[in-house]
Write a protein that holds these residues in place. Sequence first.
Motif, PDB file in Angstrom:
ATOM      1  N   MET A  72      91.561 120.972  13.636  1.00 33.63           N
ATOM      2  CA  MET A  72      91.683 120.071  15.013  1.00 33.63           C
ATOM      3  C   MET A  72      90.460 120.808  15.975  1.00 33.63           C
ATOM      4  SD  MET A  72      92.873 117.542  16.592  1.00 33.63           S
ATOM      5  CE  MET A  72      93.152 116.779  18.148  1.00 33.63           C
ATOM      6  N   LYS A  73      90.599 122.106  15.990  1.00 32.95           N
ATOM      7  CA  LYS A  73      89.682 122.745  16.763  1.00 32.95           C
ATOM      8  C   LYS A  73      88.269 122.498  16.479  1.00 32.95           C
ATOM      9  CE  LYS A  73      92.538 126.848  18.173  1.00 32.95           C
ATOM     10  NZ  LYS A  73      92.892 128.186  17.884  1.00 32.95           N
ATOM     11  N   LEU A  74      88.004 122.431  15.098  1.00 28.33           N
ATOM     12  CA  LEU A  74      86.920 121.949  14.596  1.00 28.33           C
ATOM     13  C   LEU A  74      86.036 120.716  14.922  1.00 28.33           C
ATOM     14  CD1 LEU A  74      84.249 123.130  12.529  1.00 28.33           C
ATOM     15  CD2 LEU A  74      85.360 122.049  10.803  1.00 28.33           C
ATOM     16  N   LYS A  75      87.208 119.708  15.081  1.00 27.64           N
ATOM     17  CA  LYS A  75      86.614 118.470  15.700  1.00 27.64           C
ATOM     18  C   LYS A  75      86.272 118.520  16.871  1.00 27.64           C
ATOM     19  CE  LYS A  75      89.210 115.670  12.166  1.00 27.64           C
ATOM     20  NZ  LYS A  75      90.361 114.876  12.063  1.00 27.64           N
ATOM     21  N   ILE A  76      87.174 119.245  17.879  1.00 30.89           N
ATOM     22  CA  ILE A  76      86.898 119.182  19.164  1.00 30.89           C
ATOM     23  C   ILE A  76      85.548 120.019  19.487  1.00 30.89           C
ATOM     24  CG2 ILE A  76      87.480 120.226  21.458  1.00 30.89           C
ATOM     25  CD1 ILE A  76      90.406 119.683  20.311  1.00 30.89           C
ATOM     26  N   LEU A  77      85.456 121.023  18.688  1.00 27.79           N
ATOM     27  CA  LEU A  77      83.966 121.803  18.802  1.00 27.79           C
ATOM     28  C   LEU A  77      82.809 120.860  18.398  1.00 27.79           C
ATOM     29  CD1 LEU A  77      82.625 124.660  19.238  1.00 27.79           C
ATOM     30  CD2 LEU A  77      82.929 125.124  17.049  1.00 27.79           C
ATOM     31  N   THR A  78      82.919 120.182  17.262  1.00 24.13           N
ATOM     32  CA  THR A  78      81.792 119.188  16.747  1.00 24.13           C
ATOM     33  C   THR A  78      81.580 118.159  17.936  1.00 24.13           C
ATOM     34  OG1 THR A  78      82.467 119.872  14.445  1.00 24.13           O
ATOM     35  CG2 THR A  78      81.140 117.712  14.948  1.00 24.13           C
ATOM     36  N   LEU A  79      82.614 117.806  18.371  1.00 24.35           N
ATOM     37  CA  LEU A  79      82.358 116.593  19.361  1.00 24.35           C
ATOM     38  C   LEU A  79      81.899 117.127  20.585  1.00 24.35           C
ATOM     39  CD1 LEU A  79      82.814 113.650  20.100  1.00 24.35           C
ATOM     40  CD2 LEU A  79      85.229 114.265  21.202  1.00 24.35           C
ATOM     41  N   THR A  80      82.181 118.323  21.143  1.00 31.84           N
ATOM     42  CA  THR A  80      81.349 119.022  22.080  1.00 31.84           C
ATOM     43  C   THR A  80      80.015 119.376  21.882  1.00 31.84           C
ATOM     44  OG1 THR A  80      83.650 120.140  22.698  1.00 31.84           O
ATOM     45  CG2 THR A  80      81.649 120.799  23.842  1.00 31.84           C
ATOM     46  N   VAL A  81      79.635 119.816  20.755  1.00 32.32           N
ATOM     47  CA  VAL A  81      78.298 119.875  20.506  1.00 32.32           C
ATOM     48  C   VAL A  81      77.323 118.709  20.246  1.00 32.32           C
ATOM     49  CG1 VAL A  81      76.807 120.828  18.600  1.00 32.32           C
ATOM     50  CG2 VAL A  81      78.808 122.196  19.230  1.00 32.32           C
ATOM     51  N   ALA A  82      78.069 117.527  19.889  1.00 26.73           N
ATOM     52  CA  ALA A  82      77.344 116.205  19.919  1.00 26.73           C
ATOM     53  C   ALA A  82      77.111 115.681  21.127  1.00 26.73           C
ATOM     54  CB  ALA A  82      78.156 115.378  18.794  1.00 26.73           C
ATOM     55  N   THR A  83      78.099 116.024  22.020  1.00 24.87           N
ATOM     56  CA  THR A  83      77.924 115.431  23.482  1.00 24.87           C
ATOM     57  C   THR A  83      76.831 116.183  24.264  1.00 24.87           C
ATOM     58  OG1 THR A  83      80.465 114.726  23.370  1.00 24.87           O
ATOM     59  CG2 THR A  83      79.341 115.022  25.618  1.00 24.87           C
ATOM     60  N   LEU A  84      77.052 117.711  24.105  1.00 27.45           N
ATOM     61  CA  LEU A  84      75.838 118.475  24.747  1.00 27.45           C
ATOM     62  C   LEU A  84      74.684 117.986  24.264  1.00 27.45           C
ATOM     63  CD1 LEU A  84      77.750 121.609  24.835  1.00 27.45           C
ATOM     64  CD2 LEU A  84      77.210 120.338  26.855  1.00 27.45           C
ATOM     65  N   LEU A  85      74.563 117.942  22.859  1.00 26.51           N
ATOM     66  CA  LEU A  85      73.150 117.463  22.326  1.00 26.51           C
ATOM     67  C   LEU A  85      72.606 116.191  22.791  1.00 26.51           C
ATOM     68  CD1 LEU A  85      70.669 118.300  20.261  1.00 26.51           C
ATOM     69  CD2 LEU A  85      72.240 116.934  18.610  1.00 26.51           C
ATOM     70  N   LEU A  86      73.526 115.041  22.759  1.00 27.62           N
ATOM     71  CA  LEU A  86      73.094 113.971  23.524  1.00 27.62           C
ATOM     72  C   LEU A  86      72.713 113.769  24.926  1.00 27.62           C
ATOM     73  CD1 LEU A  86      75.492 111.536  21.570  1.00 27.62           C
ATOM     74  CD2 LEU A  86      73.103 111.587  21.314  1.00 27.62           C
ATOM     75  N   ALA A  87      73.345 114.718  25.812  1.00 25.41           N
ATOM     76  CA  ALA A  87      73.089 114.963  27.074  1.00 25.41           C
ATOM     77  C   ALA A  87      71.958 115.466  27.332  1.00 25.41           C
ATOM     78  CB  ALA A  87      74.283 115.692  27.706  1.00 25.41           C
ATOM     79  N   SER A  88      71.532 116.554  26.612  1.00 29.70           N
ATOM     80  CA  SER A  88      70.461 117.245  26.781  1.00 29.70           C
ATOM     81  C   SER A  88      69.070 116.490  26.270  1.00 29.70           C
ATOM     82  CB  SER A  88      70.177 118.657  25.874  1.00 29.70           C
ATOM     83  OG  SER A  88      70.156 118.415  24.569  1.00 29.70           O
ATOM     84  N   CYS A  89      69.239 115.412  25.498  1.00 26.86           N
ATOM     85  CA  CYS A  89      68.244 114.643  25.130  1.00 26.86           C
ATOM     86  C   CYS A  89      67.990 113.323  26.243  1.00 26.86           C
ATOM     87  CB  CYS A  89      68.482 113.669  23.671  1.00 26.86           C
ATOM     88  SG  CYS A  89      68.394 114.624  22.163  1.00 26.86           S
ATOM     89  N   GLY A  90      69.101 113.126  26.855  1.00 24.71           N
ATOM     90  CA  GLY A  90      69.003 112.134  27.994  1.00 24.71           C
ATOM     91  C   GLY A  90      68.180 112.717  29.298  1.00 24.71           C
ATOM     92  N   THR A  91      68.452 114.082  29.405  1.00 25.67           N
ATOM     93  CA  THR A  91      67.420 114.672  30.411  1.00 25.67           C
ATOM     94  C   THR A  91      66.150 114.717  30.316  1.00 25.67           C
ATOM     95  OG1 THR A  91      69.844 116.160  30.779  1.00 25.67           O
ATOM     96  CG2 THR A  91      67.617 116.816  31.758  1.00 25.67           C
TER      97      THR A  91
END
Length: 105
Positions: free
Chosen positions: A1-20
């Motif tokens: 479960m922790k791995l899924k949350i960490l993966t989702l967080t990393v993916a969200t940060l990556l997408l947010a940085s691309c948008g910037t």
Amino acid sequence: MKLKILTLTVATLLLASCGTQKTASVTTAETTSPVKETVKNVALTPELAEGKNLYENSCARCHKLYDAKKFTQEEWKPILARMQKKAKLDDTQMASISNYITSQL
């Protein structure tokens, strides 16, 4: 479960940085617009129009276009000499660009 949350967080940060970064590139395009508008105000001969075309297409491939008035004619000489090598322009093309920039000063 922790791995899924960490993966989702990393993916969200990556997408947010691309948008910037996309927003920053739009700002760069707005910055170059006044330069083009300033250049359009001067009547150009066919030779100067060719120099303008080369300047806009060759130089803008790697960096933003600078207003010709940002530098003096003496300051432009070493800049153009250095950029000629990087842009792989021959002497005739460089003379056209140089003449165009000089006409805008």
